[in-house]
Design an enzyme around this catalytic site. Structure first.
Site, mmCIF file in Angstrom:
data_model
loop_
_atom_site.group_PDB
_atom_site.id
_atom_site.type_symbol
_atom_site.label_atom_id
_atom_site.label_comp_id
_atom_site.label_asym_id
_atom_site.label_seq_id
_atom_site.Cartn_x
_atom_site.Cartn_y
_atom_site.Cartn_z
ATOM 1 N N SER A 110 91.447 13.292 3.880
ATOM 2 C CA SER A 110 92.798 13.439 3.306
ATOM 3 C C SER A 110 93.421 12.139 2.824
ATOM 4 C CB SER A 110 93.729 14.092 4.330
ATOM 5 O OG SER A 110 93.438 15.460 4.467
ATOM 6 N N LYS A 126 94.659 11.947 -0.690
ATOM 7 C CA LYS A 126 95.983 12.408 -1.148
ATOM 8 C C LYS A 126 96.906 11.262 -1.537
ATOM 9 C CE LYS A 126 95.294 16.591 1.466
ATOM 10 N NZ LYS A 126 95.188 17.126 2.811
ATOM 11 N N SER A 161 99.934 17.087 5.173
ATOM 12 C CA SER A 161 98.645 16.960 4.490
ATOM 13 C C SER A 161 98.181 18.284 3.891
ATOM 14 C CB SER A 161 97.590 16.418 5.469
ATOM 15 O OG SER A 161 96.537 15.791 4.784
#
Length: 416
Positions: free
Chosen positions: A82, A85, A142
């Protein structure tokens, strides 16, 4: 005799005309030693550290100068999970800044976004959600579904958005990065290095500081009764921590791009492929502790501060003030800095000049190593002098130079 007089006058005129076109010398630049793509960095830091890092890859830098305090296997590509991101948020925040979308703009959730697995904010098909809530979902919990929704809203499909992510990576110098999706779902051809994550984090913080306001929020409630909590273990625990992104998959292990600021000194730490959540946190805290305990950030020039003057040979005003384009600081050791020097590098200036024109740069150096550099700008307009004034000025400079040379020669003869 007349011939020699004419020859002398003709030679003088040629010299003066030639001097108008020959550029003045520029101070040579020392090599820049800050963290950049492809730069060789000594592994295991600049000095032996009093702790071990369990993560397979780790890096600690200062956000403005990108000075490196610790480095371990920083160019090997790893699955970033993640942490991906950060790039998704960067493109979204830039789109808002450029007027391509607004915070309160409404996004309609597609089936593809709804189908996303993993961490999510539980979007429903056809639901109308504001851009602000989607970015909060990406930052705080997230949310994979929110990443797809934003991508589709901006560019019509996640695939085109991913193309923009890769273009941005190339633009800012990420050489060991490849994206296949917006959220970090495992893919063999989706990877980042610790160096690239640190550079991306620094770039995003410096150009889109709004990301810290989003990432530092502790909880988020949307579409369900109970709040979801930010997974960043630094928040509320480590002094000054306000970001940036965690990540975990079986392939990636435990990852964290962390950042904290203390006394106007911001550090970025990266740990990849840690064996556990505990190790991810302890590695990050140890890196940040080392940086804050041993170094600090010192401002050496403020934005719009006059830092020097430059010669304008053909200007109505012979000299012009130079100002720093932005705040300039350097990292110094807490016990004091003995070899810090400032150096001004000035371009060849020719009138007319306008306020704000770039005129060179100011360098902060330690033992000929560049620690930071900031552009220099013209403080006020300088109009061009007429050719008669410029010619007389050149003649005066020429004979002043001859007189100075003769005086120096005479002085040398007397000293022999």
């Amino acid at each position: 005799m007349n011939f020699f007089k004419k020859a002398f006058i003709l030679s003088l005129i040629c010299f003066l005309l030639l001097s108008l076109t020959i550029p003045h010398g520029v101070v040579a630049e020392p090599d820049n030693q800050e963290l950049e793509a492809g730069e060789e960095v000594e592994e295991n830091g600049l000095e032996e550290l009093p702790f071990d890092v369990e993560a397979s890859s780790a890096l600690l830098i200062e956000v403005q100068t990108k000075e490196v305090f610790y480095a371990k296997d920083i160019d090997r590509p790893y699955p970033p999970a993640s942490i991906t991101k950060i790039m998704t948020l960067l493109l979204a925040l830039e789109a808002i800044e450029e007027g391509k979308m607004d915070w309160d703009e409404i996004v309609t959730v597609s089936e593809r976004a709804w189908e996303m697995q993993g961490s999510q904010m539980f979007l429903e098909i056809g639901q109308e959600v504001s851009v602000e809530n989607l970015l909060k979902g990406i930052s705080i919990v997230s949310a994979n579904d929110a990443c797809v929704a934003i991508a589709e809203h901006l560019y019509g499909s996640e695939e085109i958005f991913v193309q923009k992510m890769n273009e941005k990576a190339s633009e800012i110098g990420l050489t060991n990065t490849r994206f296949q999706n917006t959220h970090g779902w495992p893919d063999p051809d989706h990877y980042m290095s610790a160096r690239d994550i640190a550079l991306l984090s620094a770039y995003t913080i410096n150009t889109q500081p709004k990301i810290l306001e989003l990432e530092s929020q502790r909880e988020f409630t949307f579409n369900i009764d109970e709040p979801q909590y930010n997974r960043n273990p630094l928040l509320g625990r480590y002094p000054g921590a306000d970001g940036l992104k965690t990540g975990w998959t079986n392939e990636a292990g435990y990852c964290l791009a962390g950042t904290a600021q203390q006394n106007n000194f911001r550090l970025i730490s990266v740990v990849l492929n840690s064996p556990s959540n505990r190790a991810r946190l302890s590695d990050t805290e140890a890196l940040l502790d080392y940086g804050f305990k041993n170094y600090t950030f010192e401002t050496v020039a403020e934005k719009n501060e006059i830092v020097g003057q430059a010669d304008v040979p053909d200007g109505k005003n012979r000299e012009v003030d130079l100002i720093a384009a932005e705040d300039m600081g350097v990292v110094v050791k807490n016990e004091g800095e003995e070899n810090l020097e400032m150096e001004i590098v000035v371009n060849n200036l020719s009138a007319p000049l306008r306020q704000g024109d770039e005129a060179g740069e100011i360098l902060a150096l330690r033992d000929d190593e560049v620690l930071n550099r900031v552009p220099l700008l013209i403080k006020e307009d300088v109009e061009r002098a007429n050719i008669f004034v410029v010619t007389l000025r050149r003649v005066g400079d020429f004979f002043s130079g001859l007189a100075a040379g003769a005086l120096n020669l005479f002085r040398d003869l007397l000293e022999e």
